[in-house]
Write a protein that holds these residues in place. Structure first.
Motif, mmCIF file in Angstrom:
data_model
loop_
_atom_site.group_PDB
_atom_site.id
_atom_site.type_symbol
_atom_site.label_atom_id
_atom_site.label_comp_id
_atom_site.label_asym_id
_atom_site.label_seq_id
_atom_site.Cartn_x
_atom_site.Cartn_y
_atom_site.Cartn_z
ATOM 1 N N CYS A 119 40.157 -21.414 -20.897
ATOM 2 C CA CYS A 119 40.798 -21.328 -19.592
ATOM 3 C C CYS A 119 39.727 -21.040 -18.534
ATOM 4 C CB CYS A 119 41.812 -20.181 -19.666
ATOM 5 S SG CYS A 119 42.498 -19.665 -18.099
ATOM 6 N N SER A 120 40.000 -21.429 -17.307
ATOM 7 C CA SER A 120 39.030 -21.203 -16.229
ATOM 8 C C SER A 120 39.141 -19.798 -15.625
ATOM 9 C CB SER A 120 39.236 -22.244 -15.124
ATOM 10 O OG SER A 120 39.073 -23.541 -15.644
ATOM 11 N N ASN A 121 39.691 -18.875 -16.393
ATOM 12 C CA ASN A 121 39.828 -17.501 -15.902
ATOM 13 C C ASN A 121 38.492 -16.815 -15.653
ATOM 14 O OD1 ASN A 121 38.922 -17.177 -18.499
ATOM 15 N ND2 ASN A 121 40.596 -15.859 -19.181
ATOM 16 N N PHE A 122 37.389 -17.439 -16.141
ATOM 17 C CA PHE A 122 36.069 -16.804 -16.029
ATOM 18 C C PHE A 122 35.515 -16.857 -14.607
ATOM 19 C CE2 PHE A 122 35.631 -21.234 -17.346
ATOM 20 C CZ PHE A 122 34.915 -21.737 -16.269
ATOM 21 N N CYS A 123 36.102 -17.683 -13.743
ATOM 22 C CA CYS A 123 35.482 -17.936 -12.435
ATOM 23 C C CYS A 123 35.720 -16.752 -11.497
ATOM 24 C CB CYS A 123 36.042 -19.221 -11.835
ATOM 25 S SG CYS A 123 35.238 -19.659 -10.284
ATOM 26 N N GLY A 124 34.733 -15.874 -11.410
ATOM 27 C CA GLY A 124 34.859 -14.649 -10.620
ATOM 28 C C GLY A 124 35.115 -14.926 -9.147
ATOM 29 N N CYS A 125 34.450 -15.957 -8.610
ATOM 30 C CA CYS A 125 34.608 -16.190 -7.167
ATOM 31 C C CYS A 125 35.986 -16.771 -6.849
ATOM 32 C CB CYS A 125 33.490 -17.076 -6.633
ATOM 33 S SG CYS A 125 33.041 -18.407 -7.697
ATOM 34 N N LEU B 161 46.669 -20.208 -11.343
ATOM 35 C CA LEU B 161 45.647 -20.751 -12.261
ATOM 36 C C LEU B 161 46.138 -20.648 -13.706
ATOM 37 C CD1 LEU B 161 41.841 -20.428 -12.111
ATOM 38 C CD2 LEU B 161 42.980 -19.820 -14.237
ATOM 39 N N CYS B 162 46.754 -19.516 -14.035
ATOM 40 C CA CYS B 162 47.276 -19.314 -15.392
ATOM 41 C C CYS B 162 48.306 -20.401 -15.725
ATOM 42 C CB CYS B 162 47.899 -17.918 -15.473
ATOM 43 S SG CYS B 162 48.581 -17.500 -17.077
ATOM 44 N N ALA B 163 49.233 -20.646 -14.797
ATOM 45 C CA ALA B 163 50.254 -21.673 -15.035
ATOM 46 C C ALA B 163 49.612 -23.052 -15.156
ATOM 47 C CB ALA B 163 51.273 -21.654 -13.892
ATOM 48 N N HIS B 164 48.613 -23.305 -14.335
ATOM 49 C CA HIS B 164 47.932 -24.604 -14.349
ATOM 50 C C HIS B 164 47.231 -24.840 -15.679
ATOM 51 C CE1 HIS B 164 44.432 -27.267 -13.551
ATOM 52 N NE2 HIS B 164 45.334 -27.972 -12.929
ATOM 53 N N GLU B 165 46.539 -23.813 -16.183
ATOM 54 C CA GLU B 165 45.798 -23.963 -17.427
ATOM 55 C C GLU B 165 46.736 -24.174 -18.610
ATOM 56 O OE1 GLU B 165 42.917 -24.536 -15.715
ATOM 57 O OE2 GLU B 165 41.855 -23.618 -17.391
#
Ligand code: SF4
Ligand code: SF4
Length: 394
Positions: free
Chosen positions: A329-335, A351-355
């Protein structure tokens, strides 16, 4: 197991952290020839980076990069200052040579100011660029406008043949918003028909209008695009579509991990026109809380906040520790997290729903092509993985 296309001949991800160059993103100006509705860059007053500041940033990258450095030209619109790009490129190459290090170049641009001279220069100096194009005319003009409110599609379209002649591998980046979510297939078809083969797409998670229906429309678009993707790959054509390819990659190779993909100040920094240093491009903005993420200045170097922020961004996301998609998942993207929730560690619900919607679609594509032993797929995601064209532009 759910993902049957996992490789038994596992190819480890490139040893990125060993020789990854130190990258400085130079915000050459806050000015731009466009006024995109979703732009997060500072107000379009002509704040320009001085040559002295840019040279100090380049020196810093060469000092911190073990073997190589990367200079990325960014804005606003960097091509407003093509003469400066020319001067800085010559300087960076000379400095790198004197230190016996490699130098790489990137640029993010709206492409409208490209001409024969700048395109030839980019080709000659191997400046890899990403051009913003949000799809077909309707999708693009909905967001990417000039100061007088008119759409910019025609101005870019008039340059496309020339751009692709100089660089058939040019990467095109598209931002998906609620009004354009249902136009993805027609957008990709339109871009494909113009000769574009490298697509990087991402939803604008900061857009205030996303609703359940928009996400449903987006899912329908992804399903349509899955058909388009399968058709092109089965025909053996080069089609690079980041939304699917990156998710397939996260299964076929090592999973993402906080601090490994979103480098956030460790091997990549953004330098504002006045020389202040930030961990990523989004922090060079007018948001008052952005200054809390300043990690130094080119005059005095990095300060202790850098270490603190790098370590913080490597922490697991609390809401994700038990999720099966963590690591893909792209949850890593801090910015991105900061932009949407105000905290680099807090992942936005959108983002969670999208992933959760995107990853199963990408896996279905991977499953089908793996089962078929499709040569293009295997070559792209396994055999030739090391030489794959780079997707990361910022
Ligand atoms: S082209 Fe880029 S910098 Fe210029 S207004 Fe659009 S998003 Fe902002
Ligand atoms: S899908 Fe949601 S819960 Fe799972 S890792 Fe991604 S953001 Fe976290």
């Amino acid at each position: 197991m759910a993902f049957s296309f996992i490789s038994t001949t596992y190819i480890p991800a490139r040893a990125l952290l060993i020789y990854w160059p130190m990258k400085v993103i130079l915000h050459l100006t806050s000015d731009c020839n466009l006024r995109c509705r979703y732009c997060y860059a500072p107000a379009k007053t002509a704040k320009n980076m001085s040559v002295a500041t840019a040279k100090k940033a380049i020196d810093m990258a060469l000092e911190l990069g073990e073997r190589s450095a990367c200079v990325s030209y960014f804005g606003g619109e960097p091509l407003l200052h093509f003469d400066r790009i020319r001067e800085l490129t010559a300087y960076a190459l000379a400095q790198a040579k004197s230190l016996d290090k490699d130098m790489h170049f990137r640029m993010s641009t709206n492409g409208i100011l490209f001409d024969q001279t700048s395109l030839a220069f980019c080709r000659e100096h191997n400046i890899l660029y990403a051009i913003s194009l949000d799809g077909d005319k309707l999708a693009h003009d909905a967001q990417r406008i000039f100061a007088d409110g008119t759409g910019s599609y025609d101005a870019l379209d008039a340059k496309l043949d020339m751009i692709l002649e100089y660089n058939p591998h040019a990467v095109f980046t598209s931002v998906i918003t609620p009004p354009t979510a249902s136009r993805l297939l027609s957008s990709v078809e339109s871009m494909w028909s113009r000769g574009i083969r490298y697509f990087v797409m991402q939803p604008d998670y900061t857009h205030p209008d996303w609703g359940i229906e928009d996400l449903q429309r987006l899912e329908d678009s992804y399903l349509d695009l899955a058909g388009f993707y399968l058709e092109k790959i089965r025909a053996g054509q080069a089609f690079h579509f980041s939304l699917f390819d990156d998710k397939i990659k996260s299964h076929a190779h090592s999973p993402f991990a906080p601090g490994k993909v979103c480098d956030f100040g460790a091997k990549k920094v953004s330098v504002a026109p006045d020389g202040h240093i930030f961990p990523c491009v989004q922090f060079v903005s007018d948001r008052p809380d952005a200054k809390d993420f300043c990690i130094g200045h080119v005059e005095r170097g990095m300060d202790s906040r850098r270490e603190h922020l790098v370590a913080k961004n490597q922490q697991p996301r609390a809401q994700c520790v038990d999720c099966a998609l963590n690591g893909r998942c792209s949850n890593f993207c801090g910015c991105l997290n900061w932009q949407t929730t105000g905290s680099i560690l807090k992942v936005p619900g959108l983002l969670c729903a999208h992933e959760r919607m995107l990853i199963p679609i990408a896996d279905e594509i991977g499953n089908e092509l793996w089962a078929e032993k499709n040569k293009t797929f295997l070559h792209k995601h396994y055999k030739d993985y090391e030489n794959r064209f780079p997707y990361a532009f910022d």
